[in-house]
Design a protein around this motif. Structure first.
Motif, PDB file in Angstrom:
ATOM      1  N   LEU A  22       0.831  -1.209   0.000  1.00 37.52           N
ATOM      2  CA  LEU A  22       0.000   0.000   0.000  1.00 37.52           C
ATOM      3  C   LEU A  22       0.868   1.264   0.000  1.00 37.52           C
ATOM      4  N   ILE A  23       1.944   1.247   0.804  1.00 35.37           N
ATOM      5  CA  ILE A  23       2.856   2.399   0.820  1.00 35.37           C
ATOM      6  C   ILE A  23       3.553   2.536  -0.537  1.00 35.37           C
ATOM      7  N   ALA A  24       3.975   1.403  -1.104  1.00 37.00           N
ATOM      8  CA  ALA A  24       4.634   1.433  -2.420  1.00 37.00           C
ATOM      9  C   ALA A  24       3.711   2.011  -3.485  1.00 37.00           C
ATOM     10  N   LEU A  25       2.413   1.678  -3.395  1.00 31.61           N
ATOM     11  CA  LEU A  25       1.441   2.212  -4.355  1.00 31.61           C
ATOM     12  C   LEU A  25       1.319   3.725  -4.236  1.00 31.61           C
ATOM     13  N   ILE A  26       1.236   4.217  -2.999  1.00 32.71           N
ATOM     14  CA  ILE A  26       1.138   5.666  -2.792  1.00 32.71           C
ATOM     15  C   ILE A  26       2.382   6.361  -3.326  1.00 32.71           C
ATOM     16  N   LEU A  27       3.559   5.800  -3.018  1.00 30.74           N
ATOM     17  CA  LEU A  27       4.814   6.401  -3.468  1.00 30.74           C
ATOM     18  C   LEU A  27       4.968   6.282  -4.986  1.00 30.74           C
ATOM     19  N   GLY A  28       4.599   5.120  -5.519  1.00 25.12           N
ATOM     20  CA  GLY A  28       4.783   4.878  -6.949  1.00 25.12           C
ATOM     21  C   GLY A  28       3.933   5.757  -7.830  1.00 25.12           C
ATOM     22  N   TYR A  29       2.762   6.142  -7.343  1.00 24.17           N
ATOM     23  CA  TYR A  29       1.867   6.993  -8.124  1.00 24.17           C
ATOM     24  C   TYR A  29       1.782   8.412  -7.555  1.00 24.17           C
ATOM     25  N   SER A  30       2.766   8.767  -6.735  1.00 29.75           N
ATOM     26  CA  SER A  30       2.801  10.107  -6.144  1.00 29.75           C
ATOM     27  C   SER A  30       3.046  11.190  -7.188  1.00 29.75           C
ATOM     28  N   ASP A  31       3.575  10.805  -8.352  1.00 29.23           N
ATOM     29  CA  ASP A  31       3.835  11.798  -9.400  1.00 29.23           C
ATOM     30  C   ASP A  31       2.555  12.361 -10.002  1.00 29.23           C
ATOM     31  N   ARG A  32       1.409  11.778  -9.667  1.00 30.88           N
ATOM     32  CA  ARG A  32       0.126  12.290 -10.159  1.00 30.88           C
ATOM     33  C   ARG A  32      -0.340  13.507  -9.379  1.00 30.88           C
ATOM     34  N   PHE A  33       0.235  13.745  -8.206  1.00 31.26           N
ATOM     35  CA  PHE A  33      -0.183  14.872  -7.385  1.00 31.26           C
ATOM     36  C   PHE A  33       0.448  16.172  -7.881  1.00 31.26           C
ATOM     37  N   ASP A  34      -0.276  17.255  -7.773  1.00 32.76           N
ATOM     38  CA  ASP A  34       0.210  18.576  -8.156  1.00 32.76           C
ATOM     39  C   ASP A  34       1.365  18.958  -7.236  1.00 32.76           C
ATOM     40  N   ALA A  35       2.554  19.126  -7.819  1.00 36.38           N
ATOM     41  CA  ALA A  35       3.735  19.406  -7.013  1.00 36.38           C
ATOM     42  C   ALA A  35       3.683  20.765  -6.336  1.00 36.38           C
ATOM     43  N   ALA A  36       2.990  21.710  -6.934  1.00 36.00           N
ATOM     44  CA  ALA A  36       2.898  23.039  -6.328  1.00 36.00           C
ATOM     45  C   ALA A  36       2.015  23.005  -5.090  1.00 36.00           C
ATOM     46  N   ALA A 248      12.489  20.244   4.401  1.00 36.83           N
ATOM     47  CA  ALA A 248      11.898  21.520   3.969  1.00 36.83           C
ATOM     48  C   ALA A 248      12.590  22.045   2.720  1.00 36.83           C
ATOM     49  N   LYS A 249      13.924  21.881   2.632  1.00 35.35           N
ATOM     50  CA  LYS A 249      14.661  22.326   1.449  1.00 35.35           C
ATOM     51  C   LYS A 249      14.235  21.531   0.211  1.00 35.35           C
ATOM     52  N   VAL A 250      14.108  20.222   0.385  1.00 35.95           N
ATOM     53  CA  VAL A 250      13.706  19.364  -0.737  1.00 35.95           C
ATOM     54  C   VAL A 250      12.294  19.723  -1.193  1.00 35.95           C
ATOM     55  N   VAL A 251      11.393  19.907  -0.237  1.00 39.76           N
ATOM     56  CA  VAL A 251      10.003  20.239  -0.552  1.00 39.76           C
ATOM     57  C   VAL A 251       9.920  21.589  -1.247  1.00 39.76           C
ATOM     58  N   GLU A 252      10.691  22.559  -0.769  1.00 35.21           N
ATOM     59  CA  GLU A 252      10.666  23.885  -1.379  1.00 35.21           C
ATOM     60  C   GLU A 252      11.162  23.835  -2.815  1.00 35.21           C
ATOM     61  N   ALA A 253      12.196  23.032  -3.079  1.00 36.22           N
ATOM     62  CA  ALA A 253      12.702  22.889  -4.445  1.00 36.22           C
ATOM     63  C   ALA A 253      11.644  22.267  -5.354  1.00 36.22           C
ATOM     64  N   ILE A 254      10.930  21.252  -4.854  1.00 35.00           N
ATOM     65  CA  ILE A 254       9.864  20.610  -5.636  1.00 35.00           C
ATOM     66  C   ILE A 254       8.774  21.616  -5.953  1.00 35.00           C
ATOM     67  N   ARG A 255       8.373  22.403  -4.950  1.00 33.63           N
ATOM     68  CA  ARG A 255       7.318  23.400  -5.135  1.00 33.63           C
ATOM     69  C   ARG A 255       7.762  24.490  -6.126  1.00 33.63           C
ATOM     70  N   TYR A 256       9.020  24.885  -6.055  1.00 36.20           N
ATOM     71  CA  TYR A 256       9.536  25.926  -6.944  1.00 36.20           C
ATOM     72  C   TYR A 256       9.692  25.402  -8.369  1.00 36.20           C
ATOM     73  N   ARG A 257       9.967  24.079  -8.491  1.00 35.54           N
ATOM     74  CA  ARG A 257      10.183  23.471  -9.807  1.00 35.54           C
ATOM     75  C   ARG A 257       8.881  23.328 -10.591  1.00 35.54           C
ATOM     76  N   ALA A 258       7.774  23.156  -9.897  1.00 36.79           N
ATOM     77  CA  ALA A 258       6.493  22.868 -10.546  1.00 36.79           C
ATOM     78  C   ALA A 258       6.089  23.891 -11.594  1.00 36.79           C
ATOM     79  N   PRO A 259       6.106  25.207 -11.303  1.00 32.11           N
ATOM     80  CA  PRO A 259       5.721  26.169 -12.349  1.00 32.11           C
ATOM     81  C   PRO A 259       6.707  26.217 -13.516  1.00 32.11           C
ATOM     82  N   GLN A 260       7.967  25.829 -13.271  1.00 34.41           N
ATOM     83  CA  GLN A 260       8.930  25.739 -14.371  1.00 34.41           C
ATOM     84  C   GLN A 260       8.514  24.634 -15.334  1.00 34.41           C
ATOM     85  N   VAL A 261       8.146  23.505 -14.759  1.00 34.34           N
ATOM     86  CA  VAL A 261       7.668  22.381 -15.572  1.00 34.34           C
ATOM     87  C   VAL A 261       6.395  22.766 -16.316  1.00 34.34           C
ATOM     88  N   ASP A 262       5.487  23.453 -15.630  1.00 36.38           N
ATOM     89  CA  ASP A 262       4.221  23.860 -16.251  1.00 36.38           C
ATOM     90  C   ASP A 262       4.458  24.807 -17.426  1.00 36.38           C
TER      91      ASP A 262
END
Length: 362
Positions: A22-36, A248-262
């Motif tokens: 169940l954890i692997a499923l959540i992690l494996g399909y976590s890329d479907r969530f809006d990173a921002a 927090a640093k990793v999360v902030e980078a992910i959040r900042y990267r999202a609009p670049q990808v968009d």
């Protein structure tokens, strides 16, 4: 009594196996969530391999101690097929057509990588590799904005061009095909950028999109600790102040990267709408289970996962092992033998190369 104990243990271990899946499923399909909006959840896919390996360990346990239990991990692998294939694909080797286009992509780290004293410097190492490999198109991220370096590199190819954000970050492209135009894909960033180079390949205009998305910007020690947190070997409590700051640093980078990808996907959608052929590559700073990778894969073909075998790490530093450099193509191209050149060490990234042929497979 012995039977009851065995039955109890089987239930406990079976429950643990199901929880792991169940954890692997959540992690494996976590890329479907809006990173921002959900950066932590979106970036949790980095830990997916740990739980996939745990499921493999459960499979071995069931084989050795109670063969009927193998149905649990087998179902888990079936459910996690797509993230497993994205992270560690398996493909049969293919012969490369003689007329295929060879594309090379690499983050060269401004040629500041510390090579041994008795070796060539980083620029000479990369340039000699380019001379041996003879790519038809070579894309370099974090190329230094030094005129002489650009001039020396341009002498190895027929055409070259670059996009500079005037803040020390350059995307540099070499090509045996004419570069008939270029444009920067605008998004907010101090040290990162994306750009489109329009190439004339066999009388057809092909847009080559080169990217350098947001970096995490961690020190060597911080990277080592993040690697330990991901694989579960950290001796520090995940809730302590230092680890919270790292997360927090990793999360902030992910959040900042999202609009670049968009911004890039918006540009990509616009040129695909008019039928433009596309090649896309660069340093995403994210693994194959990530928001950026998923957004590109919805629109293009991942050349590595469709032709290669194995995890294909392009970044192996300080205990961190990830494929964060990627090559994609539109569906009018067929990729062949995408590979990571892990014997060429001239940067903190390995180069990735792929052969592509226009049209579908015969």
């Amino acid at each position: 009594m012995k039977f009851k104990v065995k039955s109890f243990l089987i239930k406990i271990i079976g429950g643990a196996n199901i929880a792991t899946i169940l954890i692997a499923l959540i992690l494996g399909y976590s890329d479907r969530f809006d990173a921002a909006a959900h950066a932590l959840l979106s970036g949790s896919g980095m830990a997916f391999p740990v739980f996939a390996l745990l499921n493999a360990a459960f499979l071995l346990f069931w084989v050795l101690f109670w063969w009927r239990g193998i149905i649990i991990p087998v179902i888990g692998f079936v459910l996690c097929y797509f993230p497993m294939r994205a992270y560690c694909p398996f493909n049969m080797p293919q012969d490369v057509p003689e007329d295929a286009v060879k594309l090379l992509s690499m983050n060269v780290m401004n040629f500041n990588y510390p090579v041994p004293e008795d070796s060539l410097n980083a620029f000479q190492t990369v340039s000699r590799y380019v001379q041996r490999a003879k790519p038809d198109i070579a894309c370099f991220v974090e190329f230094p904005p030094i005129p002489k370096t650009m001039k020396d590199m341009s002498e190895m190819c027929k055409y070259s061009d670059n996009v500079n954000n005037n803040k020390g970050n350059v995307l540099y492209v070499m090509s045996r095909y004419p570069i008939i135009g270029k444009e920067r894909i605008m998004f907010e960033s101090v040290g990162n950028l994306s750009a489109a180079f329009h190439l004339l390949i066999e009388k057809d205009t092909v847009t080559l999109i080169v990217n350098h998305f947001q970096s995490i910007c961690l020190s060597k020690e911080e990277r080592q600790e993040v690697g330990k947190i991901i694989d579960g070997t950290s001796s520090r409590n995940i809730r302590n102040t230092e680890n919270k700051l790292l997360v927090a640093k990793v999360v902030e980078a992910i959040r900042y990267r999202a609009p670049q990808v968009d911004a890039v996907t918006h540009f990509l959608d616009s040129i695909r709408a008019i039928g433009r052929s596309v090649l896309l590559c660069g340093d995403f700073n994210e693994s194959p289970i990530s928001y950026s990778h998923h957004q590109m894969e919805k629109r293009l073909t991942d050349c590595y996962s469709s032709t290669a075998t194995g995890p294909g790490y392009t970044f192996e530093q300080n205990g961190m092992h990830f494929r964060i450099d990627h090559i994609f193509c539109s569906d009018d191209w067929t990729p062949y033998r995408c590979e990571v050149v892990d014997k060429m060490r001239a940067s903190d990234h390995y180069p990735m190369q792929c052969w592509l042929k226009k049209g579908s497979k015969p």
